[in-house]
Scaffold this active site. Structure first.
Site, PDB file in Angstrom:
ATOM      1  N   CYS A  26       0.959  -1.567  -0.139  1.00 51.18           N
ATOM      2  CA  CYS A  26       0.317  -0.247  -0.157  1.00 51.18           C
ATOM      3  C   CYS A  26       0.825   1.153  -0.315  1.00 51.18           C
ATOM      4  CB  CYS A  26      -0.884   0.366   0.805  1.00 51.18           C
ATOM      5  SG  CYS A  26       0.259   0.122   2.220  1.00 51.18           S
ATOM      6  N   CYS A  63      -0.924  -4.916   7.199  1.00 53.44           N
ATOM      7  CA  CYS A  63      -0.729  -3.680   7.661  1.00 53.44           C
ATOM      8  C   CYS A  63      -0.491  -4.071   9.148  1.00 53.44           C
ATOM      9  CB  CYS A  63      -2.307  -3.007   8.386  1.00 53.44           C
ATOM     10  SG  CYS A  63      -3.249  -2.270   6.613  1.00 53.44           S
TER      11      CYS A  63
END
Ligand code: FES
Length: 211
Positions: A36, A107
């Protein structure tokens, strides 16, 4: 609106623990996610005798999951020895948060890798690396994958900014394909020095730009 997050994730996201920097940290690292483009920094203070993490702070430039995981890993790692803290997994972090949506696994991996890299940086700076493999071009390339190209948010290797790498008798020479007067040239150079300089057998790092 219903969030795909547990109450614990939301609580850590809204009130993250141990946010910020540490002055003169004993180890630190910045990790970027290829998935990301987000980043997380982890800074640690370690007691030289007991090797326990006495202080830890994080900075997140990522999403709610990243902030919550950064927060929980600081709580999990504080007071642990560096060997214990190395074993903290993303699964453990995710469980401590009451679970994360599967799409957000990267994440929490990012925050956990930030912790591991900060510990590795501590060990390298303090001559504690046990498995002392010689630095090769491939080792350098692997580390450059963790240096972000601010123009794209992806790493230097993936964006083909690394033109050449040589390793010779402790000197690492890296050619980066941007002009020396580019606005990000000095940032990129500093980050490269930070990633390559602590390698145990590296005495000198030379970064040159193509024009
Ligand atoms: Fe980038 Fe979560 S989407 S860290």
């Amino acid at each position: 609106m219903t969030f795909p997050y547990s109450d614990k994730v939301l609580e850590h996201f809204r009130h993250p623990r141990n946010v910020g920097k540490i002055e003169n940290p004993d180890g630190n690292a910045m990790e970027g996610s290829p998935a990301c483009g987000d980043m997380v920094g982890v800074h640690i203070k370690v007691d030289p005798k007991t090797k326990r993490i006495t202080d830890i702070k994080f900075e997140s430039y990522g999403c709610a999951s990243n902030i919550a995981t950064g927060s929980i890993i600081t709580e999990l790692a504080k007071g642990k020895t560096i060997e214990e803290a190395k074993k903290i997994s993303w699964k453990e972090a995710s469980e401590a948060l009451g679970g994360l949506p599967p799409i957000k696994a990267h994440c929490s991996v990012l925050a956990v890798e930030g912790l591991r890299s900060a510990i590795q940086n501590y060990e390298e700076r303090h001559g504690l690396v046990k498995d002392q493999k010689p630095t090769t071009v491939e080792v350098v390339r692997g580390r450059l994958k963790k240096v972000m190209n601010p123009l794209s948010g992806l790493d230097l290797v993936r964006t083909e900014l690394v033109k050449d790498i040589t390793v010779d008798k402790g000197t690492v020479h890296i050619t980066v394909d941007i002009p020396a007067d580019h606005q990000f040239a000095s940032n990129i150079k500093d980050e490269i020095m930070e990633k390559i300089g602590p390698l145990w057998d590296v005495k000198k790092v030379e970064v040159v730009f193509t024009e």
